[in-house]
Scaffold this motif. Structure first.
Motif, PDB file in Angstrom:
ATOM      1  N   ALA A 108     -55.729 -27.059  43.814  1.00 16.17           N
ATOM      2  CA  ALA A 108     -54.544 -26.233  43.589  1.00 16.17           C
ATOM      3  C   ALA A 108     -54.279 -25.304  44.764  1.00 16.17           C
ATOM      4  N   SER A 109     -55.331 -24.741  45.333  1.00 14.64           N
ATOM      5  CA  SER A 109     -55.157 -23.746  46.404  1.00 14.64           C
ATOM      6  C   SER A 109     -54.541 -24.333  47.669  1.00 14.64           C
ATOM      7  N   LEU A 119     -50.879 -18.006  39.415  1.00 14.61           N
ATOM      8  CA  LEU A 119     -50.944 -17.821  37.961  1.00 14.61           C
ATOM      9  C   LEU A 119     -50.559 -19.101  37.222  1.00 14.61           C
ATOM     10  N   ALA A 120     -49.538 -19.782  37.725  1.00 15.94           N
ATOM     11  CA  ALA A 120     -49.127 -21.048  37.098  1.00 15.94           C
ATOM     12  C   ALA A 120     -50.247 -22.081  37.203  1.00 15.94           C
ATOM     13  N   ASP A 121     -50.904 -22.142  38.345  1.00 16.57           N
ATOM     14  CA  ASP A 121     -52.008 -23.090  38.520  1.00 16.57           C
ATOM     15  C   ASP A 121     -53.202 -22.731  37.637  1.00 16.57           C
ATOM     16  N   LEU A 122     -53.499 -21.457  37.503  1.00 13.66           N
ATOM     17  CA  LEU A 122     -54.612 -21.052  36.642  1.00 13.66           C
ATOM     18  C   LEU A 122     -54.342 -21.453  35.195  1.00 13.66           C
ATOM     19  N   GLU A 123     -53.110 -21.295  34.748  1.00  9.47           N
ATOM     20  CA  GLU A 123     -52.763 -21.703  33.380  1.00  9.47           C
ATOM     21  C   GLU A 123     -52.791 -23.222  33.238  1.00  9.47           C
ATOM     22  N   ILE A 162     -59.324 -18.251  33.554  1.00  2.32           N
ATOM     23  CA  ILE A 162     -59.806 -18.164  34.928  1.00  2.32           C
ATOM     24  C   ILE A 162     -59.050 -17.024  35.599  1.00  2.32           C
ATOM     25  N   GLU A 163     -59.795 -16.115  36.223  1.00  3.50           N
ATOM     26  CA  GLU A 163     -59.178 -14.945  36.845  1.00  3.50           C
ATOM     27  C   GLU A 163     -59.755 -14.704  38.232  1.00  3.50           C
ATOM     28  N   PHE A 164     -58.919 -14.165  39.104  1.00  7.38           N
ATOM     29  CA  PHE A 164     -59.386 -13.607  40.366  1.00  7.38           C
ATOM     30  C   PHE A 164     -59.484 -12.112  40.100  1.00  7.38           C
ATOM     31  N   ALA A 165     -60.683 -11.563  40.184  1.00  8.47           N
ATOM     32  CA  ALA A 165     -60.872 -10.157  39.846  1.00  8.47           C
ATOM     33  C   ALA A 165     -62.114  -9.627  40.546  1.00  8.47           C
ATOM     34  N   GLU A 178     -78.444 -25.954  31.691  1.00  8.17           N
ATOM     35  CA  GLU A 178     -78.020 -25.683  33.070  1.00  8.17           C
ATOM     36  C   GLU A 178     -77.145 -26.803  33.640  1.00  8.17           C
ATOM     37  N   GLU A 179     -77.458 -28.036  33.310  1.00  8.11           N
ATOM     38  CA  GLU A 179     -76.685 -29.165  33.825  1.00  8.11           C
ATOM     39  C   GLU A 179     -75.239 -29.092  33.330  1.00  8.11           C
ATOM     40  N   LEU A 180     -75.055 -28.768  32.056  1.00  3.16           N
ATOM     41  CA  LEU A 180     -73.698 -28.611  31.518  1.00  3.16           C
ATOM     42  C   LEU A 180     -72.955 -27.481  32.215  1.00  3.16           C
ATOM     43  N   LEU A 181     -73.638 -26.376  32.453  1.00  2.25           N
ATOM     44  CA  LEU A 181     -73.028 -25.237  33.133  1.00  2.25           C
ATOM     45  C   LEU A 181     -72.585 -25.622  34.539  1.00  2.25           C
ATOM     46  N   ASP A 182     -73.483 -26.284  35.270  1.00  3.31           N
ATOM     47  CA  ASP A 182     -73.174 -26.688  36.645  1.00  3.31           C
ATOM     48  C   ASP A 182     -71.993 -27.657  36.693  1.00  3.31           C
ATOM     49  N   GLU A 183     -71.978 -28.629  35.788  1.00  5.29           N
ATOM     50  CA  GLU A 183     -70.888 -29.602  35.763  1.00  5.29           C
ATOM     51  C   GLU A 183     -69.555 -28.928  35.449  1.00  5.29           C
ATOM     52  N   PHE A 184     -69.547 -28.020  34.485  1.00  2.00           N
ATOM     53  CA  PHE A 184     -68.317 -27.331  34.122  1.00  2.00           C
ATOM     54  C   PHE A 184     -67.831 -26.446  35.271  1.00  2.00           C
ATOM     55  N   GLU A 185     -68.734 -25.690  35.856  1.00  2.00           N
ATOM     56  CA  GLU A 185     -68.374 -24.823  36.976  1.00  2.00           C
ATOM     57  C   GLU A 185     -67.853 -25.654  38.154  1.00  2.00           C
ATOM     58  N   ASP A 186     -68.513 -26.758  38.460  1.00  2.00           N
ATOM     59  CA  ASP A 186     -68.057 -27.639  39.544  1.00  2.00           C
ATOM     60  C   ASP A 186     -66.662 -28.190  39.255  1.00  2.00           C
ATOM     61  N   GLU A 187     -66.403 -28.543  38.011  1.00  2.00           N
ATOM     62  CA  GLU A 187     -65.093 -29.046  37.616  1.00  2.00           C
ATOM     63  C   GLU A 187     -64.011 -27.996  37.880  1.00  2.00           C
ATOM     64  N   VAL A 188     -64.267 -26.765  37.460  1.00  2.00           N
ATOM     65  CA  VAL A 188     -63.287 -25.687  37.650  1.00  2.00           C
ATOM     66  C   VAL A 188     -63.081 -25.415  39.140  1.00  2.00           C
ATOM     67  N   ILE A 189     -64.150 -25.332  39.890  1.00  2.00           N
ATOM     68  CA  ILE A 189     -64.042 -25.074  41.337  1.00  2.00           C
ATOM     69  C   ILE A 189     -63.262 -26.189  42.021  1.00  2.00           C
ATOM     70  N   GLY A 190     -63.515 -27.429  41.655  1.00  2.00           N
ATOM     71  CA  GLY A 190     -62.780 -28.552  42.235  1.00  2.00           C
ATOM     72  C   GLY A 190     -61.292 -28.468  41.941  1.00  2.00           C
TER      73      GLY A 190
END
Length: 119
Positions: A92-93, A17-21, A46-49, A75-87
């Motif tokens: 963190a994990s 939770l601390a990492d998600l925040e 960002i949630e695990f659900a 789509e390019e903006l979406l992919d870049e943002f999603e990749d950023e969050v996943i990275g």
């Protein structure tokens, strides 16, 4: 991830939770939402659900963006943002306990929602 896990009620998930925040704040303060929302007034959670209907619900990572403006669908903006969050989540994990990582599972779909609409 089991449907019975509640990250907010189980102390084992405090680091998650601390990492998600922290990631949320990093995205906001770094201006990462601006290309998607066109404004500084957007937010992200960002949630695990579980995601899906009934028996079709699957363990997921939900990236929920809210914005007072409509997204244009680049789509390019979406992919870049999603990749950023996943990275950021991957980094963190590495610090989460093995127990927590196993409870969350390692085969989660990533769902990007902008103003509650799936992209």
């Amino acid at each position: 991830m089991s449907e019975s896990i509640n990250l907010h009620e189980d102390a084992r998930f405090a680091a998650v939770l601390a990492d998600l925040e922290r990631i949320r704040l990093e995205l906001l303060e770094g201006g990462k939402l601006l290309p998607l929302t066109g404004t500084d007034e957007g937010d992200v959670v960002i949630e695990f659900a579980m995601y899906g209907e009934g028996k079709n619900a699957e363990p997921s990572i939900l990236i929920k963006v809210t914005s007072p403006t409509e997204f244009d669908g680049d789509e390019e903006l979406l992919d870049e943002f999603e990749d950023e969050v996943i990275g950021l989540l991957e980094v963190a994990s590495r610090a989460w306990s093995e127990e927590v990582t196993e409870l969350l599972g390692d085969d989660r779909q990533v769902i990007l929602l902008i103003n509650d609409e799936e992209w």
